[in-house]
Write a protein that holds these residues in place. Structure first.
Motif, PDB file in Angstrom:
ATOM      1  N   PHE A 228       0.829  -1.205   0.000  1.00 57.07           N
ATOM      2  CA  PHE A 228       0.000   0.000   0.000  1.00 57.07           C
ATOM      3  C   PHE A 228       0.862   1.252   0.000  1.00 57.07           C
ATOM      4  O   PHE A 228       2.026   1.220   0.393  1.00 57.07           O
TER       5      PHE A 228
ATOM      6  N   ASN B 162      -8.968  -4.765   1.406  1.00 59.57           N
ATOM      7  CA  ASN B 162      -8.513  -5.829   0.522  1.00 59.57           C
ATOM      8  C   ASN B 162      -9.237  -7.153   0.742  1.00 59.57           C
ATOM      9  O   ASN B 162      -8.871  -8.158   0.145  1.00 59.57           O
TER      10      ASN B 162
ATOM     11  N   GLU C 258      -6.332  -1.668   5.979  1.00 58.53           N
ATOM     12  CA  GLU C 258      -5.864  -2.291   4.744  1.00 58.53           C
ATOM     13  C   GLU C 258      -6.481  -3.677   4.544  1.00 58.53           C
ATOM     14  O   GLU C 258      -6.838  -4.044   3.425  1.00 58.53           O
TER      15      GLU C 258
ATOM     16  N   LYS D 248       0.132   5.534   0.847  1.00 62.33           N
ATOM     17  CA  LYS D 248      -0.802   6.545   1.342  1.00 62.33           C
ATOM     18  C   LYS D 248      -0.078   7.873   1.482  1.00 62.33           C
ATOM     19  O   LYS D 248       1.145   7.918   1.522  1.00 62.33           O
TER      20      LYS D 248
END
Length: 178
Positions: free
Chosen positions: A83, A124, A120, A85
């Protein structure tokens, strides 16, 4: 684990890498609760780009025990999440909420790795979890797992008006078996 961001924010261009041990043993999306079977430490890199803006990137690896949506058997589902961000530390929590950019994992100058991992995982999580592609599910009358064999429930009498449609389905099924 809480990460204090003040060290990274001390100078533009500063970068810090963390290996955060995740302590959570359950994944709780909504009212459900699932066991986390295995997990690796979260790899997290935080870069102070400029003007109190942070680039956060990371990697999460863990396995969660879900239940098949059709037959209710346990299913081990591996997550391998990368990920990226961004966080603008000039904004207050209230300003982020107004922009609909709520970052529950950042409070003040602290980043909560457990909250970040939970977010997360939630983003996901697959829409449907199956033990296998061709899972037959369970009998809606007796609850028998149809993957293990047929059940002995009596079939309900069919509506005679639907006989022609059922014949079409039966013929199509026979042709696909060839």
């Amino acid at each position: 684990m809480l990460i204090h961001l003040s060290e990274v924010l001390s100078a533009a261009g500063k970068q810090k890498t963390y290996h955060a041990e995740l302590l959570m043993d359950r994944f709780c999306p909504g009212e459900q609760s699932y066991e986390i079977v295995s997990r690796e430490p979260m790899e997290l890199t935080i870069i102070h780009e400029e003007d109190r803006k942070l680039a956060i990137s990371g990697h999460i690896q863990m396995t969660v025990r879900f239940f098949c949506d059709r037959c209710l058997e346990p299913v081990l589902y591996p997550f391998d999440i990368h990920f990226e961000k961004e966080a603008d530390m000039k904004e207050s929590d209230e300003e982020r909420r107004e922009r609909l950019d709520e970052q529950f994992y950042i409070k003040g100058h602290q980043l909560d790795t457990e909250q970040l991992a939970m977010e997360e995982l939630l983003m996901n999580m697959p829409m449907k979890i199956l033990c296998r592609e061709d899972c037959k599910g369970i009998c809606n009358r007796c609850g028998a797992n149809l993957n293990e064999g047929t059940c002995h429930c009596e079939e309900e009498p069919k509506d005679p008006r639907m006989a022609a449609i059922l014949d079409i389905f039966r013929e199509a099924a026979e042709k696909s078996d060839i």
